[in-house]
Design an enzyme around this catalytic site. Structure first.
Site, PDB file in Angstrom:
ATOM      1  N   GLY C  25      -0.411 -41.622   4.351  1.00 55.08           N
ATOM      2  CA  GLY C  25       0.311 -40.602   3.936  1.00 55.08           C
ATOM      3  C   GLY C  25       1.653 -40.790   4.107  1.00 55.08           C
ATOM      4  N   ARG C  86      -4.016 -44.330  -1.872  1.00 56.80           N
ATOM      5  CA  ARG C  86      -5.478 -44.854  -1.050  1.00 56.80           C
ATOM      6  C   ARG C  86      -5.903 -46.004  -2.009  1.00 56.80           C
ATOM      7  NH1 ARG C  86      -7.394 -39.568  -0.440  1.00 56.80           N
ATOM      8  NH2 ARG C  86      -6.398 -38.245   1.221  1.00 56.80           N
ATOM      9  N   ASP C 117      -2.584 -46.769  11.493  1.00 57.45           N
ATOM     10  CA  ASP C 117      -3.633 -47.599  12.043  1.00 57.45           C
ATOM     11  C   ASP C 117      -4.520 -48.245  10.964  1.00 57.45           C
ATOM     12  OD1 ASP C 117      -4.839 -45.321  11.938  1.00 57.45           O
ATOM     13  OD2 ASP C 117      -5.529 -45.788  14.161  1.00 57.45           O
ATOM     14  N   THR C 140       4.152 -42.681  10.192  1.00 54.98           N
ATOM     15  CA  THR C 140       3.135 -41.457  10.315  1.00 54.98           C
ATOM     16  C   THR C 140       3.621 -40.370  10.825  1.00 54.98           C
ATOM     17  OG1 THR C 140       0.870 -40.611  10.915  1.00 54.98           O
ATOM     18  CG2 THR C 140       1.778 -42.687  11.968  1.00 54.98           C
ATOM     19  N   ASP C 142       2.296 -38.036  12.485  1.00 56.18           N
ATOM     20  CA  ASP C 142       1.445 -37.769  13.377  1.00 56.18           C
ATOM     21  C   ASP C 142       1.689 -38.215  14.999  1.00 56.18           C
ATOM     22  OD1 ASP C 142      -0.120 -36.072  11.678  1.00 56.18           O
ATOM     23  OD2 ASP C 142      -1.918 -37.049  11.645  1.00 56.18           O
ATOM     24  N   ASP C 144       0.530 -40.519  16.489  1.00 56.15           N
ATOM     25  CA  ASP C 144      -0.528 -41.023  17.126  1.00 56.15           C
ATOM     26  C   ASP C 144      -0.855 -42.563  17.130  1.00 56.15           C
ATOM     27  OD1 ASP C 144      -1.219 -40.941  14.534  1.00 56.15           O
ATOM     28  OD2 ASP C 144      -3.258 -40.106  14.947  1.00 56.15           O
ATOM     29  N   ARG C 186      -4.372 -34.522  12.709  1.00 62.55           N
ATOM     30  CA  ARG C 186      -5.773 -34.570  12.530  1.00 62.55           C
ATOM     31  C   ARG C 186      -6.542 -34.925  14.244  1.00 62.55           C
ATOM     32  NH1 ARG C 186      -7.416 -36.663   6.976  1.00 62.55           N
ATOM     33  NH2 ARG C 186      -5.477 -35.285   6.568  1.00 62.55           N
TER      34      ARG C 186
END
Lengths: 335, 335, 335, 335
Positions: C25, C86, C117, C140, C142, C144, C186
């Site tokens: 993303g 992707r 990751d 990213t 997020d 995370d 997510r």
């Protein structure tokens, strides 16, 4: 390539190739106007040449080809992808003759000039001296062009200035200070007036009204007495003395501490707001159609939600007044 | 009223009522800090008194009661709802004694001061002369406080300045001009450095480095040669001569036209960005807990993602350097 | 061309040409990272190849050359100029072998992968199977990723979500409604937690905490009783049931009307805020230096304001927790 | 208190006290309108009563006094300080009779209603059944009110939606995706059309045009072929099937992957842009003057830059069409 969703527009003038340039101070939305010119022209089978650096580039033959993909992703960009510059050579007949030769050498049938009345003057000479059809598009943040309700870039400049005023009010209120803020508008108070009403200013000084600062000191004093947390005074660049002069007069007259903020060139930049993008898109489209219909030496504007055409000469000979009822409204709402 | 979701924090100091004030230049996020103090205190059964207009209001006893609902909808507001002001009376022992009497008369157990090192100095005296526990919260856009990685208001000021730089780049690129932009930072180059890297500036001048403009003229010339459309030079307010001096030196040394933009007070205002709101929320909470634990005469900061406590005296005696590797990075990336 | 202001970095690995790609993303600041890689490399005499469309493009040899001017004016742009996609082919050894052949055919010495990751996993295989040095950059929204305090894009995503929350609070307060807002994340609640604290939310639901909605109905009810004008509930995408589930549970449990707002992909876009641009600039620079020093199979991150290197495998094997004290703080401040 | 800068307006209707309420969905600029009503009235020696929670509050007598300072610092706030709510009781004659009694008991001479045609219907009944003069102010983001070129809140809603589209284009372009974006407009395509032109959308679907998705699949396919990086499709909420339906039809018809984004309530919030603040200020002032002049049962609007008055009944009986030439322009520019 067929473009099934675009009806052919009548082309009695037989336009096959147009040039477009941006001139004078840049304004947000100029790219949207260029894009609209390019895409409308292309959809009508007309080629587009971009002239870089305004009349200076026209004089030097600084040309590029512009297709629909070249203007992709420019709609939302500030500035102008065609660059802008002041031109001294254009002021001479020789300079303009050279520009005309460049246009002819590239088989250009007509020129679209995005700029203010000074730029339109240059376009007018080209038409007059060399018979090249020209159309003007109003691109200037100051909104001081006769023949159109609004100019491309104006809405964004007001929004940028308003954002600054909102920020200054935060700090002004926290310190209970008087902020005197100068916005752009060398000859006109359009931006100043809009910002004053939208920003909740106590007072506004514009070139169109010769009122003296001394006359409004009571309002400033009253504003403080009424318990207002901080005061905002808006001054158009073109008001004699500017923000610095007004601030000094207030300090001298009331003994109150003032802070001056001159917003400057930030008002020219930034992604154009929707109103500027839409206006630019409409005018760019209308300019191509106007050339196809044989129109020339006019500015395409928008008045009362309809496309309008104004002789270029009117743009520097006639004057658009600020909204007088808004000026009165500004006073009413500042109590 | 029971607050089931807040565990009681140990209160060996027996704090029952705290006062809070904002002092010095206002900074976005001060309201978020006040809100955090009020809500944390209330959740621990502690009452909060707001002192209006900084030490000046403390000296005059300009107090208001602050409950959780009084700070509702303030988190996102710029400025400070408690107002700020400079105080001359606070500099005298008599002035401070009067402030201490007001606090005692209102049964205030401790004072939280949100501001810079000058304000902490004032707080320190109160503790020293009158034994009233004080805690400092770093609230200043300049980020020039020893003992905390960042100060409340800094992130927003950088963002506001960056937004202006992005706008000026639009117009600078369109006219291929050199813009010399002055950002806040009277004694420190933190804002200037961040804005330079984030804004893609060609050069940055900060008070921490005595380099002369003459030494970087080659870079400016090279930048133009490389075909860059417009150049951005960032100057911290505290660099000798400011933006005006740097612009003049560039013009004198290269003959290139420059434009100066002094961003000024807009950098103080505006809704705080998330980082400032979160930092302020964390520090406001930590300040109340610190007073309950018996801490005093310290500034609550945040270093390496952990709460830290620094003696107030350190904040005016020690100095926080700018990030030297970022300074080097700025040069690398401007090629 | 001499670059007088850049010191040569030791290059024991003898890197002469690096490739860079963005994968997964997209995140605001990816362009700033690409720009930093290109400019740092160029300043060290290293050439840069851009791989378009992530591993999918690597597999197909979709390469472009990137010089310092190619990345001009990209610092402030959202998205990624290298595109992202992707790749299914990359999951097979054959696909990766093909990518490695393309890199070798172009004399590429090392690869820099900007992504999450999953993307690092792909890079790791390339190193393991084909001996090509790889470096990961955390890109990213997020946040995370183990091994870095923050990821590129995270700050902007939080700011975008916060801006939406501020707007929803306006309308929520006017109608005294409960808004349940779903933000991205997510697998992690970083964005949700920051937005909850900065947005003054009543409650926040994150994947890291399995608390049930039923358990917080009292808080929602209490919030209304306390006279709050509208309530804001933040839900991370990854919390079971999402915003829709939480809203339903609140409606079922309290009978109060709720509105759901799922912010979605707007959180990925927009001009990166200063923190993301600076982080990306630092990491892009560090990645080039790391390759020159012979590092490989690691992610370059930033922890406690210093550059750090983490084995790529750690990024998918270890987990970064949300800030537990901020989670607690969120509760305290919502009273 | 004398207000030297406000001329007295003729008051043949002898208005001494007016009430004002906001009704229906809130819209940015409602506070600016309330402020203009309060300040204009005050400057004319007329008192103002604020009715909270729309007709529901009128029915219950939920009144507050509004002076010039009560509306200070509200000009730039989203939402409505008077709150809004749906009212079921107002639909019965008994409910309206009770509201009329409350107004009489408070010596209210006239009522100003800020809202949409549904709200004006309620106001009309009050005038008809109880002889209380009423004036409507167009406050709705949808712009779907006959009798005014624009409604208060519309400009801000367009800007908010456009900002989201700009962000989605970033991520859409990076992944070369088709984004189908739903904007507000239950019965009208005004927002959708403006956003489509200003956002450079490939297609726009509005309730006013019954075209089928199947008919535009060629355009979508062509857009991808032309090398466009990502496509934007705008759908008005009121188009049958909404964004979800359009996305499904595109996916079914072309096999291309689409993403849906429903912008929702964020379009209602946020600080109003200048155009909304100015429109609201003008209309609020005009409403007070209109009541003083004895006008009633009309909506105050603005058409072709002049104040206009439209019978309230026309607002729900007649229809304002979208700009057909803009609709055509949207197609031309998307090539």
């Amino acid at each position: 390539m067929t473009e099934p969703h675009c009806d052919p527009h009548p082309n009695p003038a037989g336009i096959k190739r147009v040039a477009v340039l941006t001139s004078g101070g840049d304004a947000p939305g100029m790219n949207a106007a260029i894009r609209a010119v390019v895409r409308t022209a292309t959809s009508q089978g007309i080629e587009v040449i971009g002239v870089r650096r305004g009349f200076s580039g026209l004089h030097r033959g600084d040309f590029i080809t512009l297709g629909p993909r070249d203007v992709a992703n420019t709609l939302q960009r500030g500035g102008t992808i065609l660059l802008s510059a002041r031109s001294h050579t254009w002021r001479t007949p020789e300079g303009r003759a050279r520009g005309a030769r460049h246009l002819r050498a590239h088989d250009v049938d007509a020129l679209i000039v995005i700029g203010g009345d000074g730029s339109f003057h240059g376009a007018h000479f080209l038409q007059e001296e060399h018979g090249i059809p020209v159309i003007g598009l109003p691109g200037t943040i100051d909104n001081d062009l006769y023949g159109t309700d609004h100019t491309i870039g104006y809405f964004t400049a007001v929004e940028t200035a308003l954002d600054a005023v909102d920020k200054l009010r935060d700090t002004g209120a926290s310190h209970e200070r008087i902020f005197v803020i100068e916005v752009m508008g060398r000859h006109a108070g359009h931006i100043a007036l809009d910002v004053a009403v939208a920003g909740g200013a106590e007072e506004v000084f514009i070139p169109e009204d010769a009122k003296e600062v001394a006359g409004v000191l009571d309002i400033v004093r009253a504003s403080v007495k009424k318990g207002k947390m901080g005061s905002i005074i808006i001054v158009a660049e073109g008001y004699p003395g500017g923000a610095t002069g007004v601030a000094q007069a207030i300090q001298d007259g009331t003994g109150m501490e003032t802070r001056v903020s001159i917003l400057g060139h930030i008002q020219r930049g930034g992604s154009p707001v929707s109103s500027d993008r839409i206006l630019a898109s409409r005018l760019g489209e209308a300019a191509v159609y106007a050339l196809m219909e044989g129109k020339s030496d006019v500015m395409v504007g928008r008045q009362n939600h309809e496309t309008s055409f104004t002789p270029l000469a009117d743009t520097w000979e006639k004057r658009k007044d600020v909204s007088r009822d808004l000026y009165r409204c500004a006073k009413t709402l500042s109590i």
